[in-house]
Design a protein around this motif. Sequence first.
Motif, PDB file in Angstrom:
ATOM      1  N   LEU A 291       0.831  -1.196   0.000  1.00  0.00           N
ATOM      2  CA  LEU A 291       0.000   0.000   0.000  1.00  0.00           C
ATOM      3  C   LEU A 291       0.868   1.250   0.000  1.00  0.00           C
ATOM      4  O   LEU A 291       0.572   2.219  -0.717  1.00  0.00           O
ATOM      5  CB  LEU A 291      -0.925  -0.001   1.231  1.00  0.00           C
ATOM      6  N   GLU A 292       1.926   1.236   0.782  1.00  0.00           N
ATOM      7  CA  GLU A 292       2.823   2.389   0.844  1.00  0.00           C
ATOM      8  C   GLU A 292       3.523   2.605  -0.490  1.00  0.00           C
ATOM      9  O   GLU A 292       3.693   3.745  -0.945  1.00  0.00           O
ATOM     10  CB  GLU A 292       3.850   2.188   1.955  1.00  0.00           C
ATOM     11  N   LEU A 293       3.939   1.509  -1.141  1.00  0.00           N
ATOM     12  CA  LEU A 293       4.614   1.622  -2.436  1.00  0.00           C
ATOM     13  C   LEU A 293       3.677   2.203  -3.490  1.00  0.00           C
ATOM     14  O   LEU A 293       4.064   3.070  -4.274  1.00  0.00           O
ATOM     15  CB  LEU A 293       5.127   0.253  -2.881  1.00  0.00           C
ATOM     16  N   VAL A 294       2.431   1.717  -3.506  1.00  0.00           N
ATOM     17  CA  VAL A 294       1.447   2.228  -4.456  1.00  0.00           C
ATOM     18  C   VAL A 294       1.179   3.702  -4.204  1.00  0.00           C
ATOM     19  O   VAL A 294       1.071   4.511  -5.139  1.00  0.00           O
ATOM     20  CB  VAL A 294       0.139   1.420  -4.378  1.00  0.00           C
ATOM     21  N   ALA A 295       1.079   4.095  -2.938  1.00  0.00           N
ATOM     22  CA  ALA A 295       0.777   5.478  -2.581  1.00  0.00           C
ATOM     23  C   ALA A 295       1.894   6.429  -3.008  1.00  0.00           C
ATOM     24  O   ALA A 295       1.647   7.619  -3.237  1.00  0.00           O
ATOM     25  CB  ALA A 295       0.540   5.585  -1.083  1.00  0.00           C
ATOM     26  N   MET A 296       3.123   5.927  -3.105  1.00  0.00           N
ATOM     27  CA  MET A 296       4.246   6.786  -3.462  1.00  0.00           C
ATOM     28  C   MET A 296       4.343   7.051  -4.959  1.00  0.00           C
ATOM     29  O   MET A 296       5.019   7.986  -5.389  1.00  0.00           O
ATOM     30  CB  MET A 296       5.557   6.169  -2.976  1.00  0.00           C
ATOM     31  N   ILE A 297       3.675   6.241  -5.773  1.00  0.00           N
ATOM     32  CA  ILE A 297       3.790   6.361  -7.228  1.00  0.00           C
ATOM     33  C   ILE A 297       3.481   7.778  -7.718  1.00  0.00           C
ATOM     34  O   ILE A 297       4.287   8.375  -8.436  1.00  0.00           O
ATOM     35  CB  ILE A 297       2.890   5.323  -7.934  1.00  0.00           C
ATOM     36  N   PRO A 298       2.326   8.359  -7.354  1.00  0.00           N
ATOM     37  CA  PRO A 298       2.036   9.711  -7.863  1.00  0.00           C
ATOM     38  C   PRO A 298       2.953  10.787  -7.298  1.00  0.00           C
ATOM     39  O   PRO A 298       3.047  11.876  -7.866  1.00  0.00           O
ATOM     40  CB  PRO A 298       0.576   9.934  -7.430  1.00  0.00           C
ATOM     41  N   LYS A 299       3.648  10.512  -6.207  1.00  0.00           N
ATOM     42  CA  LYS A 299       4.550  11.497  -5.622  1.00  0.00           C
ATOM     43  C   LYS A 299       5.914  11.500  -6.301  1.00  0.00           C
ATOM     44  O   LYS A 299       6.540  12.552  -6.469  1.00  0.00           O
ATOM     45  CB  LYS A 299       4.739  11.217  -4.122  1.00  0.00           C
ATOM     46  N   ILE A 300       6.380  10.324  -6.699  1.00  0.00           N
ATOM     47  CA  ILE A 300       7.744  10.193  -7.187  1.00  0.00           C
ATOM     48  C   ILE A 300       7.867  10.318  -8.705  1.00  0.00           C
ATOM     49  O   ILE A 300       8.758  11.009  -9.212  1.00  0.00           O
ATOM     50  CB  ILE A 300       8.345   8.849  -6.721  1.00  0.00           C
ATOM     51  N   LEU A 301       6.982   9.670  -9.461  1.00  0.00           N
ATOM     52  CA  LEU A 301       7.141   9.628 -10.914  1.00  0.00           C
ATOM     53  C   LEU A 301       7.217  11.008 -11.569  1.00  0.00           C
ATOM     54  O   LEU A 301       8.030  11.194 -12.489  1.00  0.00           O
ATOM     55  CB  LEU A 301       6.013   8.806 -11.546  1.00  0.00           C
ATOM     56  N   PRO A 302       6.420  12.008 -11.140  1.00  0.00           N
ATOM     57  CA  PRO A 302       6.519  13.317 -11.800  1.00  0.00           C
ATOM     58  C   PRO A 302       7.880  13.990 -11.646  1.00  0.00           C
ATOM     59  O   PRO A 302       8.178  14.957 -12.352  1.00  0.00           O
ATOM     60  CB  PRO A 302       5.427  14.139 -11.094  1.00  0.00           C
ATOM     61  N   MET A 303       8.711  13.505 -10.743  1.00  0.00           N
ATOM     62  CA  MET A 303      10.011  14.126 -10.499  1.00  0.00           C
ATOM     63  C   MET A 303      11.126  13.487 -11.320  1.00  0.00           C
ATOM     64  O   MET A 303      12.285  13.870 -11.199  1.00  0.00           O
ATOM     65  CB  MET A 303      10.350  14.049  -9.009  1.00  0.00           C
ATOM     66  N   LEU A 304      10.784  12.509 -12.165  1.00  0.00           N
ATOM     67  CA  LEU A 304      11.795  11.777 -12.929  1.00  0.00           C
ATOM     68  C   LEU A 304      11.752  12.131 -14.406  1.00  0.00           C
ATOM     69  O   LEU A 304      10.698  12.387 -14.968  1.00  0.00           O
ATOM     70  CB  LEU A 304      11.582  10.267 -12.772  1.00  0.00           C
ATOM     71  N   THR A 305      12.935  12.137 -15.021  1.00  0.00           N
ATOM     72  CA  THR A 305      13.059  12.260 -16.469  1.00  0.00           C
ATOM     73  C   THR A 305      13.643  10.950 -16.981  1.00  0.00           C
ATOM     74  O   THR A 305      14.623  10.438 -16.424  1.00  0.00           O
ATOM     75  CB  THR A 305      13.992  13.426 -16.850  1.00  0.00           C
ATOM     76  N   THR A 306      13.055  10.383 -18.026  1.00  0.00           N
ATOM     77  CA  THR A 306      13.523   9.084 -18.519  1.00  0.00           C
ATOM     78  C   THR A 306      13.238   8.926 -20.005  1.00  0.00           C
ATOM     79  O   THR A 306      12.401   9.639 -20.575  1.00  0.00           O
ATOM     80  CB  THR A 306      12.840   7.934 -17.750  1.00  0.00           C
ATOM     81  N   ASN A 307      13.947   7.988 -20.621  1.00  0.00           N
ATOM     82  CA  ASN A 307      13.660   7.604 -22.004  1.00  0.00           C
ATOM     83  C   ASN A 307      13.164   6.161 -22.077  1.00  0.00           C
ATOM     84  O   ASN A 307      13.040   5.599 -23.171  1.00  0.00           O
ATOM     85  CB  ASN A 307      14.907   7.764 -22.876  1.00  0.00           C
ATOM     86  N   ILE A 308      12.879   5.560 -20.908  1.00  0.00           N
ATOM     87  CA  ILE A 308      12.442   4.158 -20.873  1.00  0.00           C
ATOM     88  C   ILE A 308      10.970   4.066 -21.264  1.00  0.00           C
ATOM     89  O   ILE A 308      10.118   4.750 -20.686  1.00  0.00           O
ATOM     90  CB  ILE A 308      12.655   3.556 -19.472  1.00  0.00           C
ATOM     91  N   LYS A 309      10.670   3.223 -22.224  1.00  0.00           N
ATOM     92  CA  LYS A 309       9.307   3.078 -22.719  1.00  0.00           C
ATOM     93  C   LYS A 309       8.453   2.273 -21.738  1.00  0.00           C
ATOM     94  O   LYS A 309       8.967   1.506 -20.918  1.00  0.00           O
ATOM     95  CB  LYS A 309       9.318   2.414 -24.094  1.00  0.00           C
ATOM     96  N   LYS A 310       7.135   2.429 -21.834  1.00  0.00           N
ATOM     97  CA  LYS A 310       6.197   1.783 -20.908  1.00  0.00           C
ATOM     98  C   LYS A 310       6.388   0.270 -20.806  1.00  0.00           C
ATOM     99  O   LYS A 310       6.507  -0.258 -19.688  1.00  0.00           O
ATOM    100  CB  LYS A 310       4.751   2.112 -21.307  1.00  0.00           C
TER     101      LYS A 310
END
Length: 389
Positions: A291-310
Amino acid sequence: MPFLKYFPNKNVNSYIQFLKKGIRLMEKDTKRRIPLWGKICIGIILIILLIGCGGYAAFNYYYNQMNIESDEMVVDRQEEVFDVDENPGNLKEMDPESIQLDSASKAEKDSSVINILVCGEEAINDNRGRTDSIMIVTINQKDDRLSITSIMRDTYVKIPGFSDNKINAAYHNGGMKTLVATVKENFGIEVDGYVLVNFDSFQKIIDAIGGIDITLSEEEVRYLNSTNYISNRANHNLTVGKNHMNGNQALGYARVRYVNKDGNVGDFARTLRHRTVMAAIYDKMMKKSTLELVAMIPKILPMLTTNIKKPDIVSYLTAGVQVRDKNPKLRTLNVPVEGCYKITRVGRMSVVLASPLDENVKQMHKFIYGSALKDKKQDSSSAHITVGQ
């Protein structure tokens, strides 16, 4: 969609709340902590169940919150900058023309080994800055090993399309595409993707995961509590021994280079601190509930830059979890390796020469690829780089 009626708001947040509710119910009656592989399985099962009613939309939504860079993206070239060290000590100054940096004729790549270039950017005035940390995170599925290889930012290298310089100038000059090409050119490592984070985002990520635990020496405490490496003076409260650091403190710690760490000094000490921070983040994430890992997804992903495809993100995460479940130990290596470098001055900047560089490349490849190298016919010229003076 057939199940959309179950979500009155019909938006991504409704799907995520449903996902979190499902995880909470599955964890509620579990007497012991669910292992990481179990958490991933739970998440995958719930996402499959949600595909018909928006789960894929949720995945797309959060993936697109990252700053996605395509390999075809055109990156503006910036004017080259060369450091000027005011206190070079007794280092002998060398003429750049006297140093010959050769290139690897072939880059290593193996389908069982995933290499992700992870970098921290020191941006100044919203312009593209330099990479203060440069690390290759490796998932070796053949040997079941997770590892981090740190490349010292002061390493003097060939930068494709630009003048020879410290490797941390590659990103400044031509973006991540140029840094990826630089790693391939000099070290014969073809990475599978990259992740970039700036200093401000790094602090927020540490805070989002609830801080990390770092053990400090007396000298480190004295330095961090009395300098501006920790920018917020309210955080100048560190003590000798284990400290639970917030993002501002962790960033300050990771950037220190003028304080000894485990017998290392200068940029060697700093890159060791980088790996210490990454290991602390790894340990903290492994202790989080699903639950904690899922909750962190919207907090962390917007702060990353990447070229890795879905599709690759899902594949890499799955591979990492499978390897970690078999062998949770995190291995680390510093490049240049011990006994194979020279500290000198090129022009007016202090640099580290990986010399002999072919030995650095050999040890680096062995550390990253392991037994995967034994499956190939070895060609010494494919990883032979020399530094001539």
